[in-house]
Design a protein around this motif. Structure first.
Motif, PDB file in Angstrom:
ATOM      1  N   ARG A  95       0.854  -1.232   0.001  1.00 47.17           N
ATOM      2  CA  ARG A  95       0.042  -0.053  -0.040  1.00 47.17           C
ATOM      3  C   ARG A  95       0.853   1.354  -0.168  1.00 47.17           C
ATOM      4  O   ARG A  95       0.780   2.285  -0.666  1.00 47.17           O
ATOM      5  CB  ARG A  95      -0.856  -0.028   1.284  1.00 47.17           C
ATOM      6  CG  ARG A  95      -1.970  -0.905   1.247  1.00 47.17           C
ATOM      7  CD  ARG A  95      -2.574  -1.130   2.605  1.00 47.17           C
ATOM      8  NE  ARG A  95      -3.635  -2.157   2.745  1.00 47.17           N
ATOM      9  CZ  ARG A  95      -4.313  -2.646   3.509  1.00 47.17           C
ATOM     10  NH1 ARG A  95      -3.918  -2.259   4.909  1.00 47.17           N
ATOM     11  NH2 ARG A  95      -5.258  -3.342   3.711  1.00 47.17           N
ATOM     12  N   ARG A 105     -14.505   1.268   0.989  1.00 43.02           N
ATOM     13  CA  ARG A 105     -15.021   0.206   1.499  1.00 43.02           C
ATOM     14  C   ARG A 105     -16.517   0.454   1.603  1.00 43.02           C
ATOM     15  O   ARG A 105     -17.158   0.936   2.487  1.00 43.02           O
ATOM     16  CB  ARG A 105     -14.733  -0.475   2.839  1.00 43.02           C
ATOM     17  CG  ARG A 105     -12.896  -0.556   2.883  1.00 43.02           C
ATOM     18  CD  ARG A 105     -12.500  -0.881   4.206  1.00 43.02           C
ATOM     19  NE  ARG A 105     -11.249  -1.768   3.993  1.00 43.02           N
ATOM     20  CZ  ARG A 105     -10.686  -2.430   4.889  1.00 43.02           C
ATOM     21  NH1 ARG A 105     -11.085  -2.555   6.032  1.00 43.02           N
ATOM     22  NH2 ARG A 105      -9.682  -2.844   4.840  1.00 43.02           N
ATOM     23  N   ARG A 133     -11.278   5.125   4.163  1.00 49.06           N
ATOM     24  CA  ARG A 133     -10.052   5.004   5.042  1.00 49.06           C
ATOM     25  C   ARG A 133      -8.728   5.397   4.733  1.00 49.06           C
ATOM     26  O   ARG A 133      -8.166   5.052   3.651  1.00 49.06           O
ATOM     27  CB  ARG A 133     -10.071   3.420   5.270  1.00 49.06           C
ATOM     28  CG  ARG A 133      -9.199   2.995   6.388  1.00 49.06           C
ATOM     29  CD  ARG A 133      -9.085   1.446   6.443  1.00 49.06           C
ATOM     30  NE  ARG A 133      -7.641   1.115   7.227  1.00 49.06           N
ATOM     31  CZ  ARG A 133      -7.386   0.000   7.338  1.00 49.06           C
ATOM     32  NH1 ARG A 133      -7.777  -1.225   6.561  1.00 49.06           N
ATOM     33  NH2 ARG A 133      -6.199  -0.362   7.906  1.00 49.06           N
ATOM     34  N   TYR A 140      -0.348   2.948  12.019  1.00 48.87           N
ATOM     35  CA  TYR A 140       0.249   1.963  11.323  1.00 48.87           C
ATOM     36  C   TYR A 140       1.739   2.155  10.883  1.00 48.87           C
ATOM     37  O   TYR A 140       2.366   1.340  10.666  1.00 48.87           O
ATOM     38  CB  TYR A 140      -0.653   1.718  10.092  1.00 48.87           C
ATOM     39  CG  TYR A 140      -1.873   0.692  10.347  1.00 48.87           C
ATOM     40  CD1 TYR A 140      -3.039   1.230  11.121  1.00 48.87           C
ATOM     41  CD2 TYR A 140      -2.030  -0.519   9.584  1.00 48.87           C
ATOM     42  CE1 TYR A 140      -4.070   0.613  11.362  1.00 48.87           C
ATOM     43  CE2 TYR A 140      -3.240  -1.229   9.806  1.00 48.87           C
ATOM     44  CZ  TYR A 140      -4.023  -0.682  10.598  1.00 48.87           C
ATOM     45  OH  TYR A 140      -5.399  -1.553  10.791  1.00 48.87           O
ATOM     46  N   ASP A 242     -10.116   0.832   9.756  1.00 52.08           N
ATOM     47  CA  ASP A 242     -10.056  -0.670   9.863  1.00 52.08           C
ATOM     48  C   ASP A 242     -11.281  -1.300  10.842  1.00 52.08           C
ATOM     49  O   ASP A 242     -11.685  -2.021  10.579  1.00 52.08           O
ATOM     50  CB  ASP A 242      -8.566  -0.922  10.244  1.00 52.08           C
ATOM     51  CG  ASP A 242      -8.596  -2.394  10.383  1.00 52.08           C
ATOM     52  OD1 ASP A 242      -8.780  -3.249   9.509  1.00 52.08           O
ATOM     53  OD2 ASP A 242      -7.936  -2.899  11.405  1.00 52.08           O
TER      54      ASP A 242
END
Ligand code: NAD
Ligand code: IPM
Ligand code: MN
Length: 352
Positions: A95, A105, A133, A140, A242
């Protein structure tokens, strides 16, 4: 048209659902006389076992050359979270390397399977929203430290990182019901206060036609099950997105139904179901393929510009669900992964 599509099966049920995605891509190519070249690459735990790294250079090079990437899932109990090299690092690196900062999503509820959700059917009517998102920033990707008795994960965002993902969400909202919900934790987190300020500014300056609201993430988690139909486009940071989308999958009846598209500045994207490698059902041939097949539709639309083909695939999945061809996550009788895909391919043939 001609296109190179990279297939990254990964681990667990990943290879099972990607086989079905490949069958669908071949059927679409045949139906519309496109030439899709499908090339496989290793990622995740299986790549660690074969090469020592979860994202081999050859896989990254393939994805850079490809017009689009279809990915299954990575991870599993074989590769412990405490190991120095982990399958999930391969997905995160992919990514980041491809600059895919916006993860779309979509969440809808098919009436045929509404009863599979623990949420009351009357609350599920009219559920139709998209979570955007942020995918390459936040906790992360911040610095991580660990000693024997302490650990830290740094969460940081720049205004530019917020701005670009908010623009993606805002443009999407303009094509939908013009409602944008930004989710943060501005009552506690500095990154969320930046997120909120930047989002307000972008909408005020560039998208004054949108109705913007700010919702705290804890409250959003509640509203998602209490009044899910109130949402149109939801934009949020990496970790909140997430967590909230696994929660949103409960509305749809199974996490196996939800697709995603990870996009950057260009046309290229990585398309994957939002579920993981499902080690509990891997190898049994019963994984729900519909999230992957709907991800193929997103791939056709976003990376290849084939909107008509994308709609045909979405309609075919709809028909298969309508006919009750459902894997065991949604039905006691339980079709196999292959039977479910067969139903979609048959419905696709009848679409013209
Ligand atoms: P999971 O999504 O793999 O599974 C959660 C539950 O949902 C399981 O009961 C599973 O059987 C079910 N499920 C998931 N997909 C399904 C499908 N297509 N059809 C039917 N049932 C399905 O989540 P988890 O168990 O928390 O994670 C397992 C591994 O997957 C972990 O290593 C995690 O890191 C990884 N993971 C990877 C991705 C990804 O590659 N994008 C996403 C999430 C989790
Ligand atoms: C997802 C997954 C990944 C994430 C993991 C496997 C790194 O949960 O795609 O939703 O957290 O982004
Ligand atoms: Mn997840």
């Amino acid at each position: 048209m001609r296109a190179l599509i990279a297939l990254l099966p990964g681990d667990g049920i990943g290879p099972e659902v990607i086989d079905e995605g490949a069958r669908l891509l071949r059927a679409v190519a045949e139906r519309s006389r496109h030439e899709f070249q499908l090339e496989k690459g290793a990622i995740g735990g299986t790549a660690i076992d074969a090469t020592g790294t979860p994202l081999p250079d050859s896989t990254l090079a393939l994805c850079r050359r490809a017009d689009a990437v279809l990915l299954g899932a990575v991870g599993g109990p074989k590769w412990a979270p405490s190991a120095p090299v982990r399958p999930e690092q391969g997905l995160l690196a992919l990514r980041k390397e491809l600059g895919l900062f916006a993860n779309l999503r979509p969440v809808t509820v098919h009436p045929r399977v509404a009863s599979a959700s623990p949420v009351k059917a009357e609350l599920l009517a009219d559920v139709d929203f998209v979570v955007v998102r942020e995918l390459t920033g936040g906790i992360y990707f911040g610095e991580k430290t660990r000693t024997a008795d302490s650990a830290s994960d740094l969460c940081s965002y720049t205004a530019d990182e917020v701005r670009r993902v908010v623009r993606v969400a805002a443009r999407l909202a303009q094509k939908r019901r013009r409602r944008l919900t930004s989710v943060d934790k501005a009552n506690v987190l500095e990154t969320s206060r930046l997120w909120r300020d930047v989002t307000s500014q972008v909408v005020q300056d560039e998208f004054p036609d949108l109705q913007l609201e700010h919702v705290l993430v804890d409250s959003c988690a509640m509203l998602l099950v209490q009044r899910p139909s109130r949402f149109d486009v939801v934009v949020t940071e990496n970790m909140f997105g997430d967590i909230l989308t696994d929660e949103a999958a409960v509305l749809a009846g199974s996490i196996g139904l939800l697709p995603s598209a990870s996009l950057g500045d260009g046309q290229k994207g990585v398309y994957e179901p939002i579920h993981g490698s499902a080690p509990d059902i891997a190898g049994k041939g019963i994984a729900n393929p519909y999230g992957t097949l709907l991800s193929v539709a997103m791939l056709l639309r976003h990376s290849l510009g084939l909107a008509e083909e994308a709609r045909a695939v979405e309609r075919a999945v709809h028909v298969a669900i309508e006919q009750g061809v459902l894997t065991p996550d949604l039905s006691q009788k339980g079709a196999t992964t292959r039977e479910a895909t067969d139903a979609v391919l048959t419905a696709l043939q009848q679409e013209r």
